[in-house]
Write an enzyme that holds these catalytic residues in place. Structure first.
Site, mmCIF file in Angstrom:
data_model
loop_
_atom_site.group_PDB
_atom_site.id
_atom_site.type_symbol
_atom_site.label_atom_id
_atom_site.label_comp_id
_atom_site.label_asym_id
_atom_site.label_seq_id
_atom_site.Cartn_x
_atom_site.Cartn_y
_atom_site.Cartn_z
ATOM 1 N N LYS A 76 34.820 11.335 -24.742
ATOM 2 C CA LYS A 76 35.285 12.946 -24.181
ATOM 3 C C LYS A 76 35.824 13.509 -25.250
ATOM 4 O O LYS A 76 36.662 12.999 -25.787
ATOM 5 C CB LYS A 76 35.928 12.362 -22.862
ATOM 6 C CG LYS A 76 36.156 13.607 -22.578
ATOM 7 C CD LYS A 76 37.172 13.003 -20.937
ATOM 8 C CE LYS A 76 37.478 13.913 -19.592
ATOM 9 N NZ LYS A 76 38.150 13.554 -18.440
ATOM 10 N N SER A 151 36.840 15.137 -14.438
ATOM 11 C CA SER A 151 36.529 16.444 -15.333
ATOM 12 C C SER A 151 35.416 15.714 -17.157
ATOM 13 O O SER A 151 35.086 16.399 -17.298
ATOM 14 C CB SER A 151 38.109 15.954 -16.040
ATOM 15 O OG SER A 151 38.325 15.396 -16.451
ATOM 16 N N SER A 175 38.365 11.535 -13.059
ATOM 17 C CA SER A 175 37.679 12.184 -13.541
ATOM 18 C C SER A 175 36.345 10.559 -14.498
ATOM 19 O O SER A 175 35.520 11.474 -15.139
ATOM 20 C CB SER A 175 38.430 12.988 -14.865
ATOM 21 O OG SER A 175 38.550 13.922 -14.189
#
Ligand code: GLN
Length: 472
Positions: A76, A151, A175
């Site tokens: 990420k 996210s 997330s």
């Protein structure tokens, strides 16, 4: 169809000399190229990944490679990989180069994983649909008009569309688990304090955890084993020894599982998800597990407590982006206050600004007791309730999300609607316990569905073993 779903398959092909790492990497590069429209990657690390592949292949040939040799993994874009850009999908950090490795990156590299690129996410991990990214939304491979979740949306879609074998995400309030559920992957959020956050861009520090998105439970177990454990750079990491999760993975025998009744009765829950979960429960029963429906009467307090606390922590964490120390700087400001104001106004997107302002208000004199203090007390009640349940049950079962992946643009205009999507994932985050999101097939429209399990602090083993038998 995915070409590989577990590292063990790849490693056995490599051992038979039927596959070379450089070819494997080319396969994933091609997959990324073919799925460009999904916008999962903020950057592909062509050069460093190729270099790694050559070095690791050599180690394999010499018999000195680490546990993760053969794993191609994405990270990420809020996790620092030295000398590579790390942006948190924000204009604020668009050109920021990581000065050092996050501990999780160090540990991946030490075991010879190949890091293929950085994955799109909501700006500073604030969001549940990947639509707050400065670099545009990530699209769900099951239906590109729908969100990936967030996210860690890029992390989930990269695994869903076979652009890498596994991905790291971060999970503050869901997330990792929510995008995993929207994309038919396995998303594990470990216990708070199990994995170091050193080198991970902070959102809400009493919640943030690094988690994994994988296609197999075996890979989730192996990655946890590599990533977890004490770190001199992060004092919030527990000193508890790390079990060899991948070695102790056995089908769970008779476990006592509590189903949170109110979550299944919730009006917000999509009927097809409810139906799939009820079927999942039947399967668990048939496998010999003991299931009991228990009451959880704090459901209405989860989202408010979570957003009060995370906004407060975010406002404090993000005060470091002032146009002086890091990142974006307005060029025209004539004096210091103007520099702060313009840099922050131009560098942050609307959702991040909303949370900074909300958090600043919550922490301000006069409102601190009414909001922050109160939310802390609510958090304690929630945590106590979950701990008392987990004293009597091995695991807790509930949905991951109220709905399957929604349309891009559908919820983004109404923050409250968006925040309510987090109702089932913030529970584990407020309580600090580990939780896993498991795929549960697709609905009639072909969208993936998920089911969530939570266990006691540091009982990731229970989750992994249960998941192992559930998915068989
Ligand atoms: N959707 C939640 C939020 O916006 C969770 C985000 C996360 O876990 N990083 O806060």
């Amino acid at each position: 169809m995915k070409k590989y779903t577990a590292l063990a398959e790849i490693q056995s092909l490599i051992a038979q000399q039927a596959l070379r790492l450089t070819d494997l990497l080319e396969y994933y590069f091609q997959q990324i190229e073919d799925h460009k429209h999904l916008n999962a990657f903020n950057e592909v690390f062509f050069l460093s990944a190729k270099k790694q592949a050559e070095i690791i292949q050599k180690k394999i040939d010499e018999g000195t490679a680490g546990k993760l040799a053969g794993m191609v993994i994405g990270i990420k874009d809020n996790i620092c990989y030295q000398d590579h850009l790390v942006t948190a999908s924000s204009r604020m950090l668009e050109h920021f180069v990581a000065p050092y490795n996050a501990t999780v990156v160090e540990r991946l590299l030490a075991e010879d994983a190949i890091i293929i690129g950085r994955l799109n996410c909501d700006e500073f991990a604030m969001g549940g649909s990947n639509e707050t990214s400065y670099f545009g939304p990530v699209r769900n491979a099951a239906d590109p008009e729908r969100v990936a979740g967030g996210s860690s949306g890029g992390s989930a879609v990269a695994v869903q569309a076979d652009m890498c074998l596994a991905a790291l995400g971060t999970d503050t309030g869901g997330s990792v688990r929510q995008p995993a559920a929207f994309c038919g992957c396995i998303g594990l959020k470990p216990t708070y304090g199990r994995i170091s956050r050193y080198g991970v861009i902070a959102y809400a520090s009493s919640f943030d955890q690094v988690g994994t998105i994988t296609s197999s439970v075996d890979d989730a177990a192996l990655l946890l084993e590599v990533l977890a454990g004490a770190d001199e750079h992060d004092s919030t990491v527990s000193e508890q020894p790390v079990p060899a999760y991948s070695q102790t993975l056995v089908p769970a025998n008779k476990q006592k599982i509590a189903v949170l009744q109110e979550t299944l009765e919730s009006e917000a829950l999509d009927p097809e998800i409810r139906e799939a979960i009820v079927k999942g429960i039947e399967k668990l029963k048939a496998d010999g597990h003991e299931i009991e429906y228990v009451s959880f009467d704090l459901l209405d307090y989860l989202v408010p407590a979570y957003y009060v606390l995370t906004a407060a922590e975010a406002s404090s964490n993000l005060s470091r982006y002032d146009g002086v120390h890091y990142g974006y700087r307005n060029k025209d400001a004539k004096e210091l206050n103007e520099l702060y104001k313009h840099s922050r106004a131009e560098g942050f997107g609307p959702e991040v600004k909303r949370r900074i302002m909300l958090g600043t208000f919550i922490l301000s004199a006069g409102y601190y007791d009414a909001y922050y203090q109160k939310a802390q007390k609510v958090r304690r009640l929630i945590r106590d309730k979950i701990e008392s349940l987990l004293a009597n049950y091995d695991a807790i079962l509930l949905p991951v999300t109220p709905t399957p992946a929604f349309q891009i643009g559908e919820n983004i205009k109404d923050p409250l609607v968006m925040y309510m999507e987090d109702i089932f994932t913030v529970l584990a985050s407020l309580s600090g316990v580990p939780a896993i999101s498991l795929p549960l097939g697709n609905n009639k429209a072909g969208l993936p569905l998920g089911i969530q399990l939570m266990a006691g602090h540091f009982h990731e083993n229970t989750l992994l073993n249960l998941s192992n038998s559930f998915l068989k």
